[in-house]
Design a protein around this motif. Sequence first.
Motif, PDB file in Angstrom:
ATOM      1  N   GLY A 154      22.374  13.177  13.587  1.00 13.96           N
ATOM      2  CA  GLY A 154      22.246  12.777  12.190  1.00 13.96           C
ATOM      3  C   GLY A 154      22.006  11.288  12.030  1.00 13.96           C
ATOM      4  N   LEU A 155      22.713  10.475  12.828  1.00 11.97           N
ATOM      5  CA  LEU A 155      22.546   9.027  12.728  1.00 11.97           C
ATOM      6  C   LEU A 155      21.161   8.603  13.200  1.00 11.97           C
ATOM      7  N   LEU A 156      20.676   9.218  14.279  1.00 11.67           N
ATOM      8  CA  LEU A 156      19.328   8.901  14.756  1.00 11.67           C
ATOM      9  C   LEU A 156      18.264   9.344  13.751  1.00 11.67           C
ATOM     10  N   ALA A 157      18.482  10.489  13.107  1.00 16.17           N
ATOM     11  CA  ALA A 157      17.541  10.951  12.087  1.00 16.17           C
ATOM     12  C   ALA A 157      17.518   9.996  10.895  1.00 16.17           C
ATOM     13  N   LEU A 158      18.701   9.540  10.486  1.00 13.95           N
ATOM     14  CA  LEU A 158      18.773   8.598   9.365  1.00 13.95           C
ATOM     15  C   LEU A 158      18.103   7.279   9.722  1.00 13.95           C
ATOM     16  N   LEU A 159      18.364   6.778  10.933  1.00  8.92           N
ATOM     17  CA  LEU A 159      17.727   5.526  11.360  1.00  8.92           C
ATOM     18  C   LEU A 159      16.217   5.695  11.444  1.00  8.92           C
ATOM     19  N   SER A 160      15.775   6.830  11.974  1.00  9.52           N
ATOM     20  CA  SER A 160      14.332   7.087  12.069  1.00  9.52           C
ATOM     21  C   SER A 160      13.690   7.114  10.685  1.00  9.52           C
ATOM     22  N   PHE A 161      14.321   7.791   9.749  1.00 10.20           N
ATOM     23  CA  PHE A 161      13.799   7.869   8.385  1.00 10.20           C
ATOM     24  C   PHE A 161      13.720   6.477   7.761  1.00 10.20           C
ATOM     25  N   ALA A 162      14.783   5.685   7.963  1.00  8.56           N
ATOM     26  CA  ALA A 162      14.822   4.340   7.386  1.00  8.56           C
ATOM     27  C   ALA A 162      13.764   3.437   8.011  1.00  8.56           C
ATOM     28  N   MET A 163      13.695   3.436   9.339  1.00 15.51           N
ATOM     29  CA  MET A 163      12.739   2.573  10.022  1.00 15.51           C
ATOM     30  C   MET A 163      11.297   2.967   9.711  1.00 15.51           C
ATOM     31  N   THR A 164      11.068   4.265   9.529  1.00 13.40           N
ATOM     32  CA  THR A 164       9.714   4.725   9.231  1.00 13.40           C
ATOM     33  C   THR A 164       9.257   4.231   7.877  1.00 13.40           C
ATOM     34  N   TRP A 165      10.127   4.318   6.881  1.00 14.01           N
ATOM     35  CA  TRP A 165       9.745   3.827   5.556  1.00 14.01           C
ATOM     36  C   TRP A 165       9.498   2.312   5.580  1.00 14.01           C
ATOM     37  N   PHE A 166      10.312   1.598   6.357  1.00 17.45           N
ATOM     38  CA  PHE A 166      10.098   0.155   6.435  1.00 17.45           C
ATOM     39  C   PHE A 166       8.797  -0.151   7.159  1.00 17.45           C
ATOM     40  N   ALA A 167       8.475   0.637   8.189  1.00 15.36           N
ATOM     41  CA  ALA A 167       7.202   0.451   8.899  1.00 15.36           C
ATOM     42  C   ALA A 167       6.022   0.773   7.987  1.00 15.36           C
ATOM     43  N   VAL A 168       6.169   1.772   7.127  1.00 17.67           N
ATOM     44  CA  VAL A 168       5.123   2.085   6.151  1.00 17.67           C
ATOM     45  C   VAL A 168       4.879   0.881   5.245  1.00 17.67           C
ATOM     46  N   GLY A 250      12.761  -0.156   2.292  1.00 20.76           N
ATOM     47  CA  GLY A 250      11.423   0.227   2.742  1.00 20.76           C
ATOM     48  C   GLY A 250      10.723   1.156   1.772  1.00 20.76           C
ATOM     49  N   TYR A 251      11.478   2.106   1.223  1.00 22.03           N
ATOM     50  CA  TYR A 251      10.871   3.051   0.268  1.00 22.03           C
ATOM     51  C   TYR A 251      10.424   2.335  -1.008  1.00 22.03           C
ATOM     52  N   LEU A 252      11.295   1.514  -1.576  1.00 22.34           N
ATOM     53  CA  LEU A 252      10.944   0.827  -2.820  1.00 22.34           C
ATOM     54  C   LEU A 252       9.783  -0.143  -2.606  1.00 22.34           C
ATOM     55  N   TRP A 253       9.808  -0.852  -1.486  1.00 25.74           N
ATOM     56  CA  TRP A 253       8.726  -1.792  -1.165  1.00 25.74           C
ATOM     57  C   TRP A 253       7.430  -1.026  -0.939  1.00 25.74           C
ATOM     58  N   SER A 254       7.483   0.085  -0.246  1.00 24.38           N
ATOM     59  CA  SER A 254       6.284   0.894   0.011  1.00 24.38           C
ATOM     60  C   SER A 254       5.689   1.419  -1.284  1.00 24.38           C
ATOM     61  N   ARG A 255       6.528   1.939  -2.147  1.00 24.22           N
ATOM     62  CA  ARG A 255       6.039   2.502  -3.412  1.00 24.22           C
ATOM     63  C   ARG A 255       5.348   1.434  -4.253  1.00 24.22           C
ATOM     64  N   ARG A 256       5.961   0.262  -4.292  1.00 28.38           N
ATOM     65  CA  ARG A 256       5.358  -0.830  -5.086  1.00 28.38           C
ATOM     66  C   ARG A 256       4.024  -1.271  -4.494  1.00 28.38           C
ATOM     67  N   LEU A 257       3.989  -1.466  -3.170  1.00 29.07           N
ATOM     68  CA  LEU A 257       2.759  -1.904  -2.524  1.00 29.07           C
ATOM     69  C   LEU A 257       1.652  -0.868  -2.630  1.00 29.07           C
ATOM     70  N   TYR A 258       2.008   0.401  -2.487  1.00 28.13           N
ATOM     71  CA  TYR A 258       0.999   1.451  -2.533  1.00 28.13           C
ATOM     72  C   TYR A 258       0.382   1.557  -3.926  1.00 28.13           C
ATOM     73  N   ARG A 259       1.198   1.474  -4.946  1.00 28.91           N
ATOM     74  CA  ARG A 259       0.672   1.525  -6.304  1.00 28.91           C
ATOM     75  C   ARG A 259      -0.251   0.337  -6.579  1.00 28.91           C
ATOM     76  N   THR A 260       0.124  -0.834  -6.044  1.00 32.42           N
ATOM     77  CA  THR A 260      -0.692  -2.025  -6.270  1.00 32.42           C
ATOM     78  C   THR A 260      -2.018  -1.949  -5.524  1.00 32.42           C
ATOM     79  N   ARG A 261      -1.958  -1.575  -4.230  1.00 37.43           N
ATOM     80  CA  ARG A 261      -3.176  -1.566  -3.421  1.00 37.43           C
ATOM     81  C   ARG A 261      -4.074  -0.389  -3.736  1.00 37.43           C
ATOM     82  N   ALA A 262      -3.481   0.768  -4.053  1.00 38.20           N
ATOM     83  CA  ALA A 262      -4.297   1.936  -4.359  1.00 38.20           C
ATOM     84  C   ALA A 262      -5.015   1.809  -5.687  1.00 38.20           C
ATOM     85  N   ALA A 263      -4.462   0.931  -6.553  1.00 39.53           N
ATOM     86  CA  ALA A 263      -5.076   0.753  -7.878  1.00 39.53           C
ATOM     87  C   ALA A 263      -6.255  -0.194  -7.843  1.00 39.53           C
ATOM     88  N   LYS A 264      -6.423  -0.932  -6.720  1.00 37.87           N
ATOM     89  CA  LYS A 264      -7.514  -1.908  -6.660  1.00 37.87           C
ATOM     90  C   LYS A 264      -8.868  -1.236  -6.446  1.00 37.87           C
TER      91      LYS A 264
END
Length: 264
Positions: A154-168, A250-264
């Motif tokens: 469970g801890l590795l899954a949580l870390l993987s999920f967190a790190m993946t969103w930050f990498a996104v 990572g999730y909040l940063w990704s959502r903001r960046l994606y909305r900004t870049r996808a809208a261009k």
Amino acid sequence: MSTAMYAVRDSATMLRRNLKHMARYPSQTLMLIALPLLFLLLFVHVFGSTMGAGLPGAPAGDRGDYLTFVTPGILVMAVASVSISTAVSVATDMTGGIIDRFRTMAIAKVSVLTGHVLGAMVQTALALAAVFGVALLLGLETAASVMQWSGVIGLLALLSFAMTWFAVALGLASPNPETASNWPMLFIMLPFVGSGFVPVESMPAGLQWFADHQPFTPVMDALRGLLAGAPHGEDVPWAIGWSGGIGLAGYLWSRRLYRTRAAK
């Protein structure tokens, strides 16, 4: 069909897209798996005797004790190594024109990033399984119960999920795939300046302070305690807190960046 069901369906489609990319370029996945395995073999067989002698209470030159000590650090490194591929994949999508095609299609916007996250977690699961398999073949001993093994997973899954969103988010923030491949390298280095390879107590005072307060140290200590069957009371909550904070940022940063870049 509800909006949520459309999002789930489109996310599954994007996951299949990423899995097809993995199958088409298996060398990338193999490299992500090979990196932590190389470090595991290097530190256990080349440095294990010397490093093991420096562990508190360990017999001189005990590679087995060092294998037990270093495995959590290698597991965290395996999670971090996949983040490089994730960031590059996202940056390639954002600069290669495919996002413009997706914008013309009736698909849920969240599905594009969700597909990357789920695909990366599949890669991470393969890398972690490989590390665990090789560590057990090398003689890894564990006193973990079924509940404690569940905690490790469970801890590795949580870390993987967190790190993946930050990498996104890093992939979205990068102007090109080359830049995206550089940012996550920091995550691979953090276990070296934490409790991944040597006890924190053996470090100089300034470096020890950093090692004690960086996010990966409580994760590695929590994994080490769970595998030993005797987790420290403070490590698991701190590990969950750090992972949750990284994932949310990572999730909040990704959502903001994606909305900004996808809208261009």
